[in-house]
Design a protein around this motif. Structure first.
Motif, PDB file in Angstrom:
ATOM      1  N   GLU A 212      -4.159   1.026  -4.752  1.00 20.46           N
ATOM      2  CA  GLU A 212      -5.464   1.600  -5.032  1.00 20.46           C
ATOM      3  C   GLU A 212      -6.570   0.710  -4.479  1.00 20.46           C
ATOM      4  O   GLU A 212      -7.555   1.191  -3.923  1.00 20.46           O
ATOM      5  CB  GLU A 212      -5.641   1.775  -6.539  1.00 20.46           C
ATOM      6  CG  GLU A 212      -4.772   2.879  -7.140  1.00 20.46           C
ATOM      7  CD  GLU A 212      -4.945   2.979  -8.636  1.00 20.46           C
ATOM      8  OE1 GLU A 212      -5.714   2.153  -9.189  1.00 20.46           O
ATOM      9  OE2 GLU A 212      -4.331   3.846  -9.250  1.00 20.46           O
ATOM     10  N   ALA A 213      -6.396  -0.605  -4.655  1.00 20.65           N
ATOM     11  CA  ALA A 213      -7.407  -1.537  -4.149  1.00 20.65           C
ATOM     12  C   ALA A 213      -7.514  -1.433  -2.634  1.00 20.65           C
ATOM     13  O   ALA A 213      -8.615  -1.462  -2.069  1.00 20.65           O
ATOM     14  CB  ALA A 213      -7.046  -2.971  -4.557  1.00 20.65           C
ATOM     15  N   PHE A 214      -6.367  -1.284  -1.963  1.00 20.83           N
ATOM     16  CA  PHE A 214      -6.379  -1.146  -0.506  1.00 20.83           C
ATOM     17  C   PHE A 214      -7.097   0.135  -0.099  1.00 20.83           C
ATOM     18  O   PHE A 214      -7.904   0.144   0.827  1.00 20.83           O
ATOM     19  CB  PHE A 214      -4.948  -1.143   0.028  1.00 20.83           C
ATOM     20  CG  PHE A 214      -4.864  -0.930   1.518  1.00 20.83           C
ATOM     21  CD1 PHE A 214      -5.082  -1.977   2.392  1.00 20.83           C
ATOM     22  CD2 PHE A 214      -4.582   0.328   2.042  1.00 20.83           C
ATOM     23  CE1 PHE A 214      -5.020  -1.785   3.763  1.00 20.83           C
ATOM     24  CE2 PHE A 214      -4.518   0.533   3.405  1.00 20.83           C
ATOM     25  CZ  PHE A 214      -4.731  -0.539   4.274  1.00 20.83           C
ATOM     26  N   ALA A 215      -6.792   1.228  -0.810  1.00 22.83           N
ATOM     27  CA  ALA A 215      -7.434   2.509  -0.484  1.00 22.83           C
ATOM     28  C   ALA A 215      -8.942   2.429  -0.697  1.00 22.83           C
ATOM     29  O   ALA A 215      -9.727   2.952   0.097  1.00 22.83           O
ATOM     30  CB  ALA A 215      -6.831   3.626  -1.345  1.00 22.83           C
ATOM     31  N   GLU A 216      -9.353   1.756  -1.781  1.00 24.81           N
ATOM     32  CA  GLU A 216     -10.783   1.609  -2.040  1.00 24.81           C
ATOM     33  C   GLU A 216     -11.450   0.784  -0.949  1.00 24.81           C
ATOM     34  O   GLU A 216     -12.564   1.104  -0.510  1.00 24.81           O
ATOM     35  CB  GLU A 216     -10.992   0.947  -3.405  1.00 24.81           C
ATOM     36  CG  GLU A 216     -10.624   1.851  -4.579  1.00 24.81           C
ATOM     37  CD  GLU A 216     -10.706   1.126  -5.901  1.00 24.81           C
ATOM     38  OE1 GLU A 216     -11.086  -0.071  -5.898  1.00 24.81           O
ATOM     39  OE2 GLU A 216     -10.394   1.732  -6.941  1.00 24.81           O
ATOM     40  N   SER A 217     -10.791  -0.278  -0.501  1.00 26.92           N
ATOM     41  CA  SER A 217     -11.357  -1.113   0.559  1.00 26.92           C
ATOM     42  C   SER A 217     -11.476  -0.330   1.859  1.00 26.92           C
ATOM     43  O   SER A 217     -12.486  -0.440   2.568  1.00 26.92           O
ATOM     44  CB  SER A 217     -10.477  -2.357   0.775  1.00 26.92           C
ATOM     45  OG  SER A 217     -10.437  -3.148  -0.378  1.00 26.92           O
ATOM     46  N   ALA A 218     -10.441   0.473   2.175  1.00 22.41           N
ATOM     47  CA  ALA A 218     -10.483   1.281   3.393  1.00 22.41           C
ATOM     48  C   ALA A 218     -11.599   2.314   3.323  1.00 22.41           C
ATOM     49  O   ALA A 218     -12.323   2.538   4.298  1.00 22.41           O
ATOM     50  CB  ALA A 218      -9.132   1.971   3.606  1.00 22.41           C
ATOM     51  N   ALA A 219     -11.765   2.942   2.152  1.00 18.63           N
ATOM     52  CA  ALA A 219     -12.820   3.939   1.993  1.00 18.63           C
ATOM     53  C   ALA A 219     -14.199   3.293   2.128  1.00 18.63           C
ATOM     54  O   ALA A 219     -15.108   3.864   2.744  1.00 18.63           O
ATOM     55  CB  ALA A 219     -12.691   4.618   0.632  1.00 18.63           C
ATOM     56  N   GLU A 220     -14.346   2.096   1.560  1.00 17.26           N
ATOM     57  CA  GLU A 220     -15.625   1.393   1.675  1.00 17.26           C
ATOM     58  C   GLU A 220     -15.928   1.050   3.128  1.00 17.26           C
ATOM     59  O   GLU A 220     -17.077   1.157   3.580  1.00 17.26           O
ATOM     60  CB  GLU A 220     -15.590   0.118   0.837  1.00 17.26           C
ATOM     61  CG  GLU A 220     -16.895  -0.668   0.896  1.00 17.26           C
ATOM     62  CD  GLU A 220     -16.836  -1.966   0.112  1.00 17.26           C
ATOM     63  OE1 GLU A 220     -17.812  -2.731   0.173  1.00 17.26           O
ATOM     64  OE2 GLU A 220     -15.810  -2.212  -0.553  1.00 17.26           O
ATOM     65  N   ALA A 221     -14.891   0.653   3.884  1.00 13.68           N
ATOM     66  CA  ALA A 221     -15.088   0.322   5.297  1.00 13.68           C
ATOM     67  C   ALA A 221     -15.553   1.547   6.079  1.00 13.68           C
ATOM     68  O   ALA A 221     -16.455   1.460   6.921  1.00 13.68           O
ATOM     69  CB  ALA A 221     -13.784  -0.229   5.892  1.00 13.68           C
ATOM     70  N   VAL A 222     -14.952   2.710   5.800  1.00 17.14           N
ATOM     71  CA  VAL A 222     -15.341   3.939   6.496  1.00 17.14           C
ATOM     72  C   VAL A 222     -16.771   4.331   6.138  1.00 17.14           C
ATOM     73  O   VAL A 222     -17.563   4.712   7.007  1.00 17.14           O
ATOM     74  CB  VAL A 222     -14.356   5.081   6.171  1.00 17.14           C
ATOM     75  CG1 VAL A 222     -14.880   6.414   6.697  1.00 17.14           C
ATOM     76  CG2 VAL A 222     -12.981   4.789   6.771  1.00 17.14           C
ATOM     77  N   GLN A 223     -17.120   4.237   4.846  1.00 16.17           N
ATOM     78  CA  GLN A 223     -18.473   4.608   4.427  1.00 16.17           C
ATOM     79  C   GLN A 223     -19.515   3.687   5.066  1.00 16.17           C
ATOM     80  O   GLN A 223     -20.596   4.132   5.458  1.00 16.17           O
ATOM     81  CB  GLN A 223     -18.581   4.545   2.899  1.00 16.17           C
ATOM     82  CG  GLN A 223     -17.873   5.681   2.185  1.00 16.17           C
ATOM     83  CD  GLN A 223     -18.381   7.045   2.634  1.00 16.17           C
ATOM     84  OE1 GLN A 223     -19.585   7.266   2.748  1.00 16.17           O
ATOM     85  NE2 GLN A 223     -17.456   7.966   2.900  1.00 16.17           N
ATOM     86  N   THR A 224     -19.200   2.410   5.187  1.00 13.68           N
ATOM     87  CA  THR A 224     -20.117   1.481   5.837  1.00 13.68           C
ATOM     88  C   THR A 224     -20.267   1.830   7.317  1.00 13.68           C
ATOM     89  O   THR A 224     -21.368   1.766   7.879  1.00 13.68           O
ATOM     90  CB  THR A 224     -19.608   0.037   5.694  1.00 13.68           C
ATOM     91  OG1 THR A 224     -19.387  -0.248   4.312  1.00 13.68           O
ATOM     92  CG2 THR A 224     -20.617  -0.958   6.249  1.00 13.68           C
ATOM     93  N   ALA A 225     -19.150   2.207   7.943  1.00 14.92           N
ATOM     94  CA  ALA A 225     -19.207   2.616   9.351  1.00 14.92           C
ATOM     95  C   ALA A 225     -20.066   3.867   9.526  1.00 14.92           C
ATOM     96  O   ALA A 225     -20.821   3.994  10.499  1.00 14.92           O
ATOM     97  CB  ALA A 225     -17.793   2.862   9.875  1.00 14.92           C
TER      98      ALA A 225
END
Length: 379
Positions: free
Chosen positions: A12-25
């Protein structure tokens, strides 16, 4: 509401980090598009005295959606078109096209910028997640082939995630690492023997000549090679994120002396300095306060320019090793040539092994304290 099981949380933490990276992009992509639209409006006002009207939202979404999906990376295009203000963004893009802008040229470049932002954010999140396990490996295992193999393995991220899962289940990961060390070391030796490897590793000449106060208290592998910067940092268990942080701290501690700071960090001995900072962080010492001495005591400036790099290494070593509040004095950094032997014994490492191995004869020269001051004879 259900509670995640321990084994699910890292995922879950990995998925949250990936989602945050996409939103920042996506934020970065929107910024670039907003800038482009502002330039269009400005140019039209200058040339025609007014801006062209925007196309309707329905027209823009229908016409631009397929282009965004075709020209941007899939994860970014999906996230962008899922934003609440997507119709307005589509209007801006269609207005750019009607103004003569070739979106087939512009959007891929916007995608490159956004993807770069995404990857930077993801790398930072991954680095923060694994840094604690780099420290755990460094503090638990001795410098040597096993520790280096762990930290250079392509599977290291998965290893770090497994350690996190074990810890969440109440397992003492450090004890596991310590217990496994000797068994894994035996595997390394058997494989090395089968490949006809040399019986004893060889330490680089630069590493041998660095023995002394610069290395006191540090675990050094017997094959430490300071001529290979990247490998030396790995051998000393200094992560890339830690190394970047320490270089930034040095630059901040030497304002107005950027050239000298770069010279210090370009020296062969820099990995040893970085390792000292890592050890101080582990011990809870104020590294940056120690580094501030470099700007307060400029005695390292005096001397031939050709020896400036050596003096800087000595100065930073002295600044880091002196107790907090101790007044600056003449540099006490010297090379212990008697201890500079490539075949010096390495210290066995696990904390349990360290506690058991109390005999002085088993301590490597670079881990011994300096010689005690001679006492004056009394009548």
């Amino acid at each position: 509401m259900t509670t995640s099981t321990p084994e699910e949380r890292p995922g879950e933490a990995f998925a949250e980090s990936a989602a945050e990276a996409v939103q920042t992009a996506v934020m970065a992509a929107r910024l670039v598009m907003a800038i482009a639209d502002a330039v269009r409006r400005h140019q039209q006002r200058r040339q025609k005295g007014k801006e062209d009207d925007l196309p309707t939202a329905e027209e823009a979404v229908n016409e631009i959606g397929k282009d965004v999906g075709r020209l941007l990376p899939p994860d970014l295009s999906v996230a962008l078109m899922g934003e609440a203000d997507w119709p307005q963004l589509a209007q801006q893009l269609l207005a750019l096209r009607k103004a003569g802008v070739d979106l087939d040229q512009v959007l891929p470049r916007v995608g490159e910028i956004a993807a770069n932002v995404r990857d930077q954010v993801a790398a930072k999140a991954e680095g923060a997640a694994t840094d604690q396990w780099v420290r755990a490996v460094r503090e638990t295992l001795p410098a040597g082939p096993v520790r280096e193999a762990i930290l250079t393995s392509p599977a290291w991220p998965e290893m770090a995630e497994t350690m996190a899962r074990l810890e969440e289940r109440g397992v003492n990961v450090r004890e596991v690492l310590a217990a496994a060390h000797n068994e894994v070391l035996a595997v390394d030796q058997v494989v090395a023997k089968g490949l006809g490897a040399a019986a004893e590793p060889v330490m680089s000449r630069d590493a041998q000549l660095s023995y002394g106060p610069l290395t006191t208290g540090l675990d050094l592998p017997r094959d430490l090679d300071l001529s290979d910067r990247e490998r030396a940092l790995t051998q000393l268990a200094v992560s890339p994120q830690e190394n970047q942080r320490y270089t930034r701290w040095v630059r901040e501690a030497m304002p107005g002396h950027e050239r000298e700071a770069d010279l210090l960090m370009a020296s062969r001995q820099w990995p040893l300095v970085a390792r000292r900072m890592a050890q101080m962080e582990t011990d809870g010492e104020p590294v940056r306060e120690h580094l501030a001495r470099l700007a307060k005591d400029l005695s390292w400036q005096a001397g031939p320019d050709a020896q400036l790099g050596t003096r800087l290494v000595q100065a930073v070593s002295d600044a880091l090793r002196r107790p907090a509040g101790d007044a600056p004095g003449e540099s006490r950094v010297t090379v212990n040539t008697a201890a500079a032997r490539a075949t010096s014994p390495s210290v066995d490492p696990t904390k349990a092994a360290k506690a058991a191995a109390s005999a002085e004869a088993g301590t490597a020269p670079h881990r011994k304290a300096g010689p005690a001051p001679k006492r004056r004879r009394t009548r």
